[in-house]
Design a protein around this motif. Structure first.
Motif, mmCIF file in Angstrom:
data_model
loop_
_atom_site.group_PDB
_atom_site.id
_atom_site.type_symbol
_atom_site.label_atom_id
_atom_site.label_comp_id
_atom_site.label_asym_id
_atom_site.label_seq_id
_atom_site.Cartn_x
_atom_site.Cartn_y
_atom_site.Cartn_z
ATOM 1 N N PHE A 109 0.824 -1.205 0.000
ATOM 2 C CA PHE A 109 0.000 0.000 0.000
ATOM 3 C C PHE A 109 0.862 1.259 0.000
ATOM 4 C CE2 PHE A 109 -2.330 3.304 2.387
ATOM 5 C CZ PHE A 109 -3.401 3.477 1.526
ATOM 6 N N CYS A 110 1.960 1.264 0.753
ATOM 7 C CA CYS A 110 2.854 2.438 0.789
ATOM 8 C C CYS A 110 3.566 2.637 -0.548
ATOM 9 C CB CYS A 110 3.871 2.288 1.921
ATOM 10 S SG CYS A 110 3.144 2.435 3.569
ATOM 11 N N VAL A 111 3.883 1.537 -1.226
ATOM 12 C CA VAL A 111 4.456 1.665 -2.576
ATOM 13 C C VAL A 111 3.440 2.334 -3.501
ATOM 14 C CG1 VAL A 111 5.265 0.372 -4.583
ATOM 15 C CG2 VAL A 111 6.034 -0.280 -2.300
ATOM 16 N N LEU A 112 2.170 1.931 -3.373
ATOM 17 C CA LEU A 112 1.107 2.575 -4.163
ATOM 18 C C LEU A 112 0.991 4.055 -3.813
ATOM 19 C CD1 LEU A 112 -1.255 2.320 -6.156
ATOM 20 C CD2 LEU A 112 -2.703 1.673 -4.221
ATOM 21 N N LEU A 113 1.114 4.390 -2.526
ATOM 22 C CA LEU A 113 1.062 5.790 -2.126
ATOM 23 C C LEU A 113 2.268 6.555 -2.681
ATOM 24 C CD1 LEU A 113 -0.101 5.656 1.608
ATOM 25 C CD2 LEU A 113 -1.422 6.367 -0.381
ATOM 26 N N GLY A 114 3.437 5.914 -2.725
ATOM 27 C CA GLY A 114 4.614 6.568 -3.315
ATOM 28 C C GLY A 114 4.395 6.881 -4.785
ATOM 29 N N LEU A 115 3.797 5.935 -5.526
ATOM 30 C CA LEU A 115 3.490 6.187 -6.938
ATOM 31 C C LEU A 115 2.447 7.293 -7.076
ATOM 32 C CD1 LEU A 115 3.357 2.487 -8.224
ATOM 33 C CD2 LEU A 115 5.223 4.145 -8.494
ATOM 34 N N THR A 116 1.465 7.298 -6.162
ATOM 35 C CA THR A 116 0.464 8.373 -6.187
ATOM 36 C C THR A 116 1.094 9.727 -5.923
ATOM 37 O OG1 THR A 116 -1.187 6.797 -5.383
ATOM 38 C CG2 THR A 116 -1.711 9.137 -5.192
ATOM 39 N N SER A 117 2.013 9.760 -4.971
ATOM 40 C CA SER A 117 2.725 11.011 -4.674
ATOM 41 C C SER A 117 3.514 11.483 -5.888
ATOM 42 C CB SER A 117 3.652 10.799 -3.481
ATOM 43 O OG SER A 117 4.437 11.947 -3.241
ATOM 44 N N PHE A 118 4.170 10.545 -6.592
ATOM 45 C CA PHE A 118 4.915 10.918 -7.793
ATOM 46 C C PHE A 118 3.980 11.453 -8.872
ATOM 47 C CE2 PHE A 118 6.679 9.816 -11.958
ATOM 48 C CZ PHE A 118 7.879 10.498 -11.896
ATOM 49 N N PHE A 119 2.799 10.839 -9.014
ATOM 50 C CA PHE A 119 1.828 11.315 -9.998
ATOM 51 C C PHE A 119 1.388 12.742 -9.668
ATOM 52 C CE2 PHE A 119 -2.658 11.917 -11.093
ATOM 53 C CZ PHE A 119 -2.604 11.763 -12.476
ATOM 54 N N PHE A 120 1.103 13.008 -8.403
ATOM 55 C CA PHE A 120 0.688 14.350 -8.003
ATOM 56 C C PHE A 120 1.789 15.362 -8.272
ATOM 57 C CE2 PHE A 120 -3.072 12.749 -5.984
ATOM 58 C CZ PHE A 120 -3.890 13.860 -5.862
ATOM 59 N N GLN A 121 3.038 14.993 -7.973
ATOM 60 C CA GLN A 121 4.128 15.952 -8.159
ATOM 61 C C GLN A 121 4.442 16.208 -9.624
ATOM 62 O OE1 GLN A 121 7.527 15.531 -5.155
ATOM 63 N NE2 GLN A 121 6.535 13.538 -5.033
ATOM 64 N N ASN A 122 4.267 15.189 -10.460
ATOM 65 C CA ASN A 122 4.673 15.331 -11.854
ATOM 66 C C ASN A 122 3.535 15.754 -12.776
ATOM 67 O OD1 ASN A 122 6.821 15.076 -13.791
ATOM 68 N ND2 ASN A 122 5.787 13.268 -14.591
ATOM 69 N N VAL A 123 2.288 15.496 -12.386
ATOM 70 C CA VAL A 123 1.153 15.787 -13.266
ATOM 71 C C VAL A 123 0.237 16.845 -12.657
ATOM 72 C CG1 VAL A 123 -0.839 14.828 -14.492
ATOM 73 C CG2 VAL A 123 1.251 13.472 -14.259
ATOM 74 N N VAL A 124 -0.283 16.561 -11.486
ATOM 75 C CA VAL A 124 -1.253 17.457 -10.858
ATOM 76 C C VAL A 124 -0.562 18.651 -10.208
ATOM 77 C CG1 VAL A 124 -3.121 17.609 -9.175
ATOM 78 C CG2 VAL A 124 -2.780 15.494 -10.483
ATOM 79 N N GLY A 125 0.547 18.378 -9.506
ATOM 80 C CA GLY A 125 1.227 19.424 -8.747
ATOM 81 C C GLY A 125 1.643 20.641 -9.556
#
Length: 631
Positions: A109-125
């Protein structure tokens, strides 16, 4: 095929419930900290609800990657701390389930959260960051609502200073109003005083409508170019006066294209393209500056015709500047030095200006590179913080909001200090930009691995006695004995047998001391080639400890005090450093290290000789006391 078991569901459910709460708490804290930075500039602007809602929504989107690691750390600490406090973790381990297997669903689950964090920083952020900064700049430029205080000059209206002595909050009537109008310049100021007045906002919210009653107006008639000291003015008395003041209070969104140079509003591809463009610009700028400097600095000297002919005839390739300078007159020397000084000052100013351009470009490149790597390190922090929080919770076995919150805050502060400090140093150019950006990861990742290894092996980490014993052994510090009279004694010592055993131990100590000559320096070669243990001292220590354990059952206080004199014998420190012969040999070859080890072993031999003498003396005292009082 992935099999989800009841244990995985239980662990994941326990973690998710705590993670949901800690995430929103952390996000709220970071949002309040972010809002506090701009509260002075936003208060009193009369912003609409939808504008404030957009501000909070965008700030929440940009702060999600920063909130995730702290929320994961706190939730992991609380989850596994609760497991340990309720002995659930002990039950799982007793069933043969290792800690890493228990942590497996949460790790995924934390690996999934890490990928989600990367998505937010690179796309949404980046998109949210650009809109947020555009919104902040727009809110800063919005004019504040008109709320003139009593007894204070109000200067938020451009070109006007307004003073109101008293204000009626219900009717809005202003009393004893003094207005300084500087819209035509300070030299042509208009001063208006009125007994009463009222201020209203027009329907289009573009102007202020000012009503004044029973007052006077003073106007300076001096022109800007006038030089006369006698300044004429005009005085006007009025019973009622109305005027319009331009004052736009509507919220207008500015164009955000001026933010395109910022690196935090770009994704990784855009940052890469920006770095390439900035590097090409820096290279072209550097080549241009180098060409200008070479042309402006290293110019060929202007020689007279006779000097040129003389140089060609004598075929001179090197000119001695000192000899030429010494041939000049004093006035010529002064003029030459003055010209040289002016030239150097001009070159220094020119180079300083050009270096400023290059430094700014280099700093921009370093900022882009740092933000590129930051998107990866902040995503990895989600995983690293879990491997710190989960084993730490399993070790301390404390749940709730007490100890976990304190530890989480301390660890996050450590992470923030390392990350912000190293990144700032790297952006200044004093450290490699990759090393500076990854410094927090390089520091905390080994910590997470160490805690995970220790908790998985059920090793003692926070037992202070273990560390005290380690440093005592490292520094050669021994504990003293503390033997007290027991309240319940089952078997009393056989004192006749004790006397015989004391004599035997004394004989062994005397024989060992006579044979080994412990006060003399040890053989350097034997120390680093011999890895055998000293069985004789081990046997003496074992017999002595057994005898002390038996005599501790005595009721005689004098005898018990004598037992406290016995030292703890070190059975290996006076022989060699390691059990492995090759390690001893390596230390012996390295002369400085080997010499220090040799001196330390000599110190332990001298201490052993003193211990043996103390044992002999104590044995003798015990024998005399037992024969006199106990037999």
């Amino acid at each position: 095929m992935l099999r989800i078991k009841k244990l995985d569901i239980f662990v994941l459910k326990s973690f998710l419930l705590l993670f949901a709460g800690t995430f929103f708490i952390c996000l709220f804290i970071f949002m309040m900290q972010f809002l506090w930075r701009y509260v002075d500039e936003l208060v009193g602007k009369g912003l609409e609800i939808k504008v404030l809602a957009q501000f909070f929504f965008l700030s929440a989107l940009t702060l999600i990657p920063l909130s995730l690691p702290l929320a994961i750390l706190l939730a992991a600490l609380m989850t596994f701390g609760n497991f340990g406090e309720r002995y659930e973790l002990l039950s799982m381990k007793a069933a043969g389930i290792p800690l890493l297997r228990i942590m497996q669903p949460v790790i995924l689950f934390c690996v999934l959260l890490g990928l989600t964090s990367f998505f937010f920083q690179n796309v949404v952020g980046p998109k949210a960051q650009k809109e947020l900064w555009t919104l902040i700049v727009s809110m800063k430029q919005k004019s504040p609502e008109v709320d003139i205080p009593e007894g204070v000059f109000y200067s938020d209206i451009d070109g006007y200073n307004i003073y109101v002595k008293q204000k009626d909050r219900e009717t809005g009537i202003l009393k004893d109003v003094l207005i300084y109008n500087f819209s035509d310049g300070f030299e042509n100021a208009h001063i208006i005083w009125a007994a009463e007045g009222k201020l209203e906002l027009t329907a289009d919210k573009q102007h202020l409508y000012l009503h004044l009653y029973n007052g006077e107006q003073f106007e300076n008639l001096k022109s800007q170019a006038g030089l006369s000291r006698n300044v004429p003015y005009r005085r006007e008395t009025f019973r009622e006066k109305h005027t319009l003041i331009q004052f736009d209070t509507q919220f207008n969104m500015v164009d955000g294209n001026f933010l395109n140079r910022r690196s935090d509003i770009k994704n990784m591809n855009e940052i890469t393209h920006a770095i390439d463009s900035l590097t090409a610009y820096a290279d072209s700028l550097g080549r241009s500056m180098h060409s200008d400097i070479m042309q402006s600095t290293y110019k060929a000297p202007i020689l007279s015709k006779s000097d040129s002919v003389k140089i060609q005839e004598e075929k001179l390739s090197v000119i001695n500047i000192d000899s030429v300078f010494n041939t000049l007159t004093s006035a010529e020397k002064l003029k030459t030095l003055s010209t040289c000084e002016n030239r150097l000052s001009s070159l220094s100013s020119d180079w300083s200006m050009k270096s400023y351009l290059t430094k700014e470009t280099d700093a921009n490149i370093r900022g882009h590179r740092s933000d590129w790597h930051k998107k990866i390190t902040l995503s990895l922090a989600c995983i690293i913080f879990f491997f710190i929080g989960a084993p730490l919770g399993a070790i301390i076995r404390k749940g709730g909001l007490g100890m976990p919150v304190v530890l989480s805050v301390l660890i996050f502060i450590l992470y923030y200090i390392i990350d912000s400090g190293a990144t700032r140093v790297a952006k200044s150019g004093e450290m490699n930009i990759i090393l500076g950006t990854w410094m927090s990861t390089l520091v905390l990742a080994p910590l997470g691995g160490f805690l995970t290894y220790k908790s998985n092996k059920d090793s003692v980490v926070f037992n202070i006695d273990v560390y005290i014993a380690f440093f005592r052994k490292l520094l050669g510090i021994r504990q003293s004995r503390h033997i007290f009279k027991k309240e319940v004694i089952i078997h009393t010592p056989d004192y006749a047998d004790v006397v015989n055993r004391l004599e035997a131990i004394s004989g062994q100590c005397q024989d060992y001391a006579n044979k080994h000559k412990l006060l003399g320096p040890p053989n350097y070669f034997q120390i680093f080639t011999n890895n055998e243990h000293d069985d004789a001292i081990r046997e003496i220590s074992l017999q002595m400890e057994n005898l002390i354990e038996e005599l501790s059952n005595s009721k005689d206080n004098i005898l018990l005090n004598m037992l406290n004199k016995y030292p703890y014998l070190s059975v290996k420190a006076h022989k060699s450093l390691f059990d492995n012969r090759w390690l001893n040999l390596i230390f012996g070859i390295i002369v400085p290290a080997g010499l220090l080890v040799w001196l330390n072993i000599w110190r332990y031999r001298v201490r052993l000789d003193k211990d043996l003498k103390v044992i002999l003396k104590t044995n003798e005292e015990l024998e005399n006391h037992i024969r006199t009082n106990l037999l």
